[in-house]
Design a protein around this motif. Structure first.
Motif, PDB file in Angstrom:
ATOM      1  N   LEU A 153       0.411  -1.118   0.255  1.00 39.66           N
ATOM      2  CA  LEU A 153       0.085   0.006   0.120  1.00 39.66           C
ATOM      3  C   LEU A 153       0.819   1.269  -0.056  1.00 39.66           C
ATOM      4  N   VAL A 154       0.431   2.427  -0.764  1.00 42.92           N
ATOM      5  CA  VAL A 154       1.305   3.212  -0.943  1.00 42.92           C
ATOM      6  C   VAL A 154       0.675   4.694  -0.414  1.00 42.92           C
ATOM      7  N   VAL A 155       1.043   5.574   0.257  1.00 42.78           N
ATOM      8  CA  VAL A 155       0.612   6.753   0.431  1.00 42.78           C
ATOM      9  C   VAL A 155       1.484   7.977  -0.225  1.00 42.78           C
ATOM     10  N   GLN A 156       1.083   8.537  -0.979  1.00 41.19           N
ATOM     11  CA  GLN A 156       1.389   9.624  -2.300  1.00 41.19           C
ATOM     12  C   GLN A 156       1.211  10.857  -2.019  1.00 41.19           C
ATOM     13  N   TYR A 157       2.040  12.196  -1.376  1.00 44.07           N
ATOM     14  CA  TYR A 157       2.050  13.563  -0.920  1.00 44.07           C
ATOM     15  C   TYR A 157       3.005  13.921  -2.185  1.00 44.07           C
ATOM     16  N   ALA A 204      -1.099  -4.480   9.220  1.00 47.91           N
ATOM     17  CA  ALA A 204       0.228  -3.887   8.276  1.00 47.91           C
ATOM     18  C   ALA A 204       1.240  -3.779   9.134  1.00 47.91           C
ATOM     19  N   GLU A 205       1.736  -3.355   8.313  1.00 49.84           N
ATOM     20  CA  GLU A 205       3.476  -2.690   8.812  1.00 49.84           C
ATOM     21  C   GLU A 205       4.222  -1.746   7.476  1.00 49.84           C
ATOM     22  N   LEU A 206       4.768  -0.942   8.858  1.00 48.36           N
ATOM     23  CA  LEU A 206       5.269   0.447   7.557  1.00 48.36           C
ATOM     24  C   LEU A 206       6.551   0.278   7.317  1.00 48.36           C
ATOM     25  N   PHE A 243       5.379   3.770   1.937  1.00 48.32           N
ATOM     26  CA  PHE A 243       5.604   1.763   1.731  1.00 48.32           C
ATOM     27  C   PHE A 243       5.038   0.842   3.343  1.00 48.32           C
ATOM     28  N   ILE A 244       3.893   0.364   2.772  1.00 47.32           N
ATOM     29  CA  ILE A 244       3.719   0.111   3.619  1.00 47.32           C
ATOM     30  C   ILE A 244       2.922  -1.670   3.368  1.00 47.32           C
ATOM     31  N   PHE A 245       3.333  -2.583   3.701  1.00 45.61           N
ATOM     32  CA  PHE A 245       3.065  -3.546   3.342  1.00 45.61           C
ATOM     33  C   PHE A 245       1.883  -4.110   4.383  1.00 45.61           C
ATOM     34  N   CYS A 246       0.554  -4.922   3.817  1.00 47.70           N
ATOM     35  CA  CYS A 246      -0.151  -4.931   4.240  1.00 47.70           C
ATOM     36  C   CYS A 246      -0.989  -6.981   3.219  1.00 47.70           C
ATOM     37  N   ASP A 247      -1.884  -7.473   3.753  1.00 48.82           N
ATOM     38  CA  ASP A 247      -2.677  -8.304   3.494  1.00 48.82           C
ATOM     39  C   ASP A 247      -4.226  -8.133   3.293  1.00 48.82           C
ATOM     40  N   ALA A 248      -4.691  -7.017   3.635  1.00 48.88           N
ATOM     41  CA  ALA A 248      -6.173  -6.521   2.852  1.00 48.88           C
ATOM     42  C   ALA A 248      -5.666  -5.341   2.849  1.00 48.88           C
ATOM     43  N   PRO A 249      -5.095  -3.782   1.700  1.00 46.35           N
ATOM     44  CA  PRO A 249      -4.920  -2.957   1.810  1.00 46.35           C
ATOM     45  C   PRO A 249      -6.405  -1.603   1.990  1.00 46.35           C
ATOM     46  N   PRO A 250      -7.899  -2.088   1.357  1.00 39.72           N
ATOM     47  CA  PRO A 250      -8.648  -1.510   2.233  1.00 39.72           C
ATOM     48  C   PRO A 250      -8.679  -1.600   3.646  1.00 39.72           C
ATOM     49  N   THR A 251      -8.270  -2.287   4.711  1.00 39.01           N
ATOM     50  CA  THR A 251      -8.910  -3.074   6.170  1.00 39.01           C
ATOM     51  C   THR A 251      -7.041  -1.719   6.421  1.00 39.01           C
ATOM     52  N   ALA A 252      -6.632  -1.444   5.792  1.00 39.03           N
ATOM     53  CA  ALA A 252      -4.801  -1.158   6.220  1.00 39.03           C
ATOM     54  C   ALA A 252      -5.333   0.452   6.381  1.00 39.03           C
ATOM     55  N   PHE A 253      -5.464   0.999   4.918  1.00 44.87           N
ATOM     56  CA  PHE A 253      -6.244   2.481   5.053  1.00 44.87           C
ATOM     57  C   PHE A 253      -7.063   3.249   5.474  1.00 44.87           C
ATOM     58  N   ARG A 308      -0.580  -2.420  -4.689  1.00 45.39           N
ATOM     59  CA  ARG A 308      -0.050  -3.297  -5.419  1.00 45.39           C
ATOM     60  C   ARG A 308      -0.121  -4.632  -5.243  1.00 45.39           C
ATOM     61  N   SER A 309      -0.459  -5.452  -5.484  1.00 48.61           N
ATOM     62  CA  SER A 309       0.508  -7.192  -5.213  1.00 48.61           C
ATOM     63  C   SER A 309       1.912  -7.337  -5.073  1.00 48.61           C
ATOM     64  N   LEU A 310       2.476  -8.060  -4.211  1.00 51.82           N
ATOM     65  CA  LEU A 310       3.962  -8.170  -3.732  1.00 51.82           C
ATOM     66  C   LEU A 310       4.507  -9.881  -4.724  1.00 51.82           C
ATOM     67  N   ASP A 311       3.682  -9.864  -5.414  1.00 49.82           N
ATOM     68  CA  ASP A 311       3.554 -11.484  -6.124  1.00 49.82           C
ATOM     69  C   ASP A 311       4.266 -11.393  -7.320  1.00 49.82           C
ATOM     70  N   ASP A 312       4.127 -10.119  -7.112  1.00 50.11           N
ATOM     71  CA  ASP A 312       4.601  -9.435  -9.280  1.00 50.11           C
ATOM     72  C   ASP A 312       5.563  -8.527  -8.878  1.00 50.11           C
TER      73      ASP A 312
END
Length: 233
Positions: free
Chosen positions: A130-134, A164-166, A179-189, A210-214
């Motif tokens: 998950l990416v939060v951008q300013y 999630a994890e920063l 940048f934030i790692f997570c399994d469920a982006p909406p929940t992390a957001f 975006r997916s970390l698998d690719d």
């Protein structure tokens, strides 16, 4: 500018350390630069990677003990491991002196390189980034300091790593990305959204994941609802 002291902050590496450890060190360096941004008496000069350590060099006119006190909060928040050390010497000439820890021993540090891996040695066990951008287009020094403060708040909010994890930040090309790692982006957001809404950095943040698998996975827009495209410069 000529400075009186040179301080070397050293962070030991282990043979199994990967990119996450180096990214953590880069995040620390950026935070150290931010902490000294308003100071005319000190500056982060350079960081270097050696076979057994990453070293961040700071030049200062302030006494080394005072400089260490100024940096402790940043180090406690961002150092990849607690076994960091600091040495200093006078720029005009002088022997290196251990500042922290008081019983610093380089040989013991190298011997510890064979210890078991820690959290920064393994790849992230998450599905999404998950990416939060300013935008930094109209951001002054105070605004940048607010963004660093926001990052620390988000890190504290995600400290339990259940949702999630920063993973740190990236600054460049007119952008500040968290940048934030997570399994469920909406929940992390939703977990960090109250901080994003109540903080005082520049307005108009965007969020996507975006997916970390690719590595070439496309971003999926998350916020604001009207967002249709997202990229990192």
């Amino acid at each position: 500018m000529d400075f009186r002291y040179e301080l070397a902050f050293e962070f030991p590496m282990r043979k199994e350390d990967g990119n996450r450890f180096l990214e953590r060190c880069a995040d620390l360096e950026a935070s150290m630069r931010g902490a000294l941004r308003r100071s005319t008496r000190a500056e982060v000069n350079v960081s270097k990677m050696y076979s057994d350590a990453v070293k961040i060099v700071v030049f200062s006119d302030d006494p080394p003990e005072r400089m260490l006190r100024r940096m402790r909060a940043v180090l406690d928040q961002h150092a990849p491991r607690p076994d960091w050390s600091v040495r200093f010497r006078e720029v005009a000439g002088g022997e290196w002196t251990s500042l922290w820890p008081t019983d610093y021993n380089p040989e013991r540090r190298c011997a510890g390189a064979a210890e078991s891996p820690d959290e920064w040695s393994e790849p992230p066990d998450w599905k999404y980034q998950l990416v939060v951008q300013y935008s930094l287009a109209d951001t002054d020094m105070r605004g940048f300091d607010d963004l660093i403060a926001l990052e620390l708040q988000i890190e504290a909010a995600l400290a339990d790593r259940t949702v999630a994890e920063l993973d740190g930040n990236d600054v460049g090309s007119g952008e500040f990305n968290l940048f934030i790692f997570c399994d469920a982006p909406p929940t992390a957001f939703e977990r960090i959204r109250p901080l994003l809404e109540s903080a005082s950095p520049p307005a108009g943040y965007r969020a996507a994941y975006r997916s970390l698998d690719d590595d070439d996975s496309a971003f999926h827009a998350l916020w604001p609802p009207t967002l249709t495209e997202f990229s990192i410069a």
